[in-house]
Each structure stands twice: as C-alpha cells, then as structure tokens.
Design a protein around this motif. Sequence first.
Motif, short mmCIF file in Angstrom:
data_model
loop_
_atom_site.label_atom_id
_atom_site.label_comp_id
_atom_site.label_asym_id
_atom_site.label_seq_id
_atom_site.Cartn_x
_atom_site.Cartn_y
_atom_site.Cartn_z
N VAL A 41 -71.59 -52.07 53.19
CA VAL A 41 -70.91 -51.43 54.32
C VAL A 41 -70.85 -52.18 55.40
O VAL A 41 -70.08 -52.46 56.30
N ILE A 42 -72.09 -52.39 55.91
CA ILE A 42 -72.51 -53.29 57.09
C ILE A 42 -71.85 -54.59 56.97
O ILE A 42 -71.25 -55.13 58.20
N ASP A 43 -71.44 -55.42 55.96
CA ASP A 43 -71.16 -56.80 55.74
C ASP A 43 -69.79 -56.91 55.63
O ASP A 43 -68.95 -57.76 55.72
N ASN A 44 -69.31 -55.70 54.90
CA ASN A 44 -67.72 -55.88 54.71
C ASN A 44 -67.01 -54.44 55.07
O ASN A 44 -66.44 -53.69 54.12
N ILE A 48 -64.50 -51.59 52.64
CA ILE A 48 -64.88 -50.00 52.73
C ILE A 48 -63.55 -49.37 53.16
O ILE A 48 -63.21 -48.34 52.63
N ALA A 49 -62.73 -49.87 54.29
CA ALA A 49 -61.77 -49.19 54.76
C ALA A 49 -60.29 -49.19 53.89
O ALA A 49 -59.77 -48.40 54.09
N VAL A 56 -65.27 -49.99 45.05
CA VAL A 56 -66.38 -50.44 46.01
C VAL A 56 -67.60 -50.44 45.19
O VAL A 56 -68.46 -51.40 45.13
N GLY A 57 -67.75 -49.39 44.26
CA GLY A 57 -68.87 -49.48 43.53
C GLY A 57 -69.02 -50.85 42.49
O GLY A 57 -70.01 -51.27 42.30
N LYS A 58 -67.92 -51.19 42.05
CA LYS A 58 -67.84 -52.21 41.10
C LYS A 58 -68.15 -53.58 41.76
O LYS A 58 -68.86 -54.34 41.24
N LEU A 59 -67.59 -53.70 43.11
CA LEU A 59 -67.99 -54.92 43.80
C LEU A 59 -69.36 -55.06 43.98
O LEU A 59 -69.95 -56.01 44.15
N ILE A 60 -70.13 -53.77 44.31
CA ILE A 60 -71.45 -54.01 44.81
C ILE A 60 -72.35 -53.97 43.45
O ILE A 60 -73.44 -54.65 43.55
N GLY A 61 -71.68 -53.39 42.31
CA GLY A 61 -72.66 -53.39 41.18
C GLY A 61 -73.51 -52.34 40.96
O GLY A 61 -74.37 -52.40 40.46
N VAL A 62 -72.88 -51.02 41.46
CA VAL A 62 -73.52 -49.87 41.12
C VAL A 62 -72.56 -48.97 40.89
O VAL A 62 -71.15 -49.34 40.74
#
Length: 300
Positions: A41-44, A48-49, A56-62
């Motif tokens: 969230v901080i970096d991207n 998020i918006a 978002v979960g898939k991009l993070i891996g969670v």
Amino acid sequence: MYVYIYNGGRKEVEVDMSFCNEIKKRFIRLSRGQRKVAQFVIDNPNIIATHIASDVGKLIGVSESTVIRFCYAMELSGFSELQERIKEDLIGAKNTDIGDHPLITKKQEPLFSNVMNRDITSILNTIQLVEENQFEQTVKWMHESNFIYVLGFRHSSPSASFLSNTLGNYRRHVKQIQHDVEDIVQQISGMDEQSLLFVLALDAVLEDVLTITKIARNKNVKIVAITNSGLSPIREYADIVFTVGAQKQASAETIIASHSLIHSLVEGMVAQNKRQYTTFQKSNAQIESNFLFLEKTKII
C-alpha cells in the motif's frame, strides 16, 4: 506539519498526516501477511486506488482475506474505505503545492530520523521475506561445512567483508574471494561438496560472479545467495536465495538489511554449538592480543 503565518500570529495545521503515515505507525503490530499488504500500500498507492481487493492480493502474493484483515487492523470498514483514504491522499498531494507559498514553511523530518526509519522499514520487510526452513538449512550448512567462501564485488563488497570477518571470529577456513584473476582461480580449485559459497548480489551481477557461481555449482558446492532483487540472475544457480530490503530501494540502502540478516545467520550458526564457537572466539582474541603486544614491543 505545516506552519501558516498570518496577522503577525502563528498557526500550526496538521496537513501532512497521510494514511500511509498511519500504516507506518502500526506496522510493527501487524501480522506477517498484513505487513506485506501494508508495504505494498505504501509503495503502490495508485494500484490500491484502481484495483479490486482480489487483484491486489494476487499482486502481493497473499489471499484476498488477508487484504481485508489488513483493512480491519487499520480500523477501516473494508477495502472500499481503504481505497477512499488512499484516493483522498493522492488528490491532496496533487492539489497541494505548499513549497511555493511564500507564507508557508514546512517542518522537515531530521535527516538521521529519515534515514534510520528507512533502514527499519528495510529490515522489517526482510523479516517477511525470509523463509524459516531456508534459514535453518543455511545455518546447518554454515556449521557443518569444512570451508566457507564469500563472494561479492562492487556495492556487495561491504556485506561480503562483514560476513567473512564475522565468521572469521568464530571458525576457521573462511575465505573472501577477491576480484583478482589469480586469487579467483586458486580459490575455486579448493572448492568441493564439503564447501559452502555465499554470494552477495546487491547490485547488477558481474559476469565474473556468475562464472564463479556456475563453476562452484558444477563442483557440487552448496550455494547461498543474498540479493535485493527478485529478478537477479544469481537465483538460477543458488540452492537458497534470501531477498533483503524494501521495494524500490537502491542497492546501497539494502546494506543495513543484509548485515542484519548476516548477523542472524551467524548467531544461528553459533547456537549450533555455542561452546565450540565461544572457545574459538576467545582463543582467536588471545592470539590477536599477543600479536599486538609483540608489535608494540618491536616499536619500543
């Protein structure tokens, strides 16, 4: 904090309190998975918006549920409210041009605080990326290997020196490979299946580093790489890879995180047989002390 000056008076207005700052304050209290979401969230913020929670979960891996639990941990009603908070910050950043206003001054964060907070974030992010089973296997290899070789050039050289010098305080047969053709050939010739090679790859990997690593692999040497990139070519040849630092950090800024990981690995090795390593450390320190005494005697 920004300071507005008017009518001879002074008014302080909190306008730089973004949602990302709130995340940073709560970061240490989040779970492992939630910290991954927090860092993303901080970096991207733009992603998020503009993306749904599952993407978002898939991009993070969670999982999507981890993303939602992060929102709850931040005392939000759900992902929609997270998006609204991030959008507000993005719009505010575009519409606010504080620096050009002649009557407004910005209170700057002290340099030491800014740098040290970046280091803390880098270490916290590294904690999330380290797999416990890989850490334990590396520690076991460090304890059991007859020889440990350390390879790292350019920006990786400080971390390579730190690792070899720290290991040298606790055990024999630790060698740092220097960027010298004759030395490299000699070091490679002594490697075998009882050897462990650490490769520090905290910048663009030199062809020489890849060549040495390939030869070591052909000799069945155990290879552990420490890198700051998920795309480093060294990954193809290493048995275990540790990624250090935070996203979008320059190689020089990941050194603190790499040193912290190295410190942890050495502590793990010592814990395998504390008496053995402590005895060697004391003996080594005594030899150095006697050597310094002899040197002083010669001078006198």
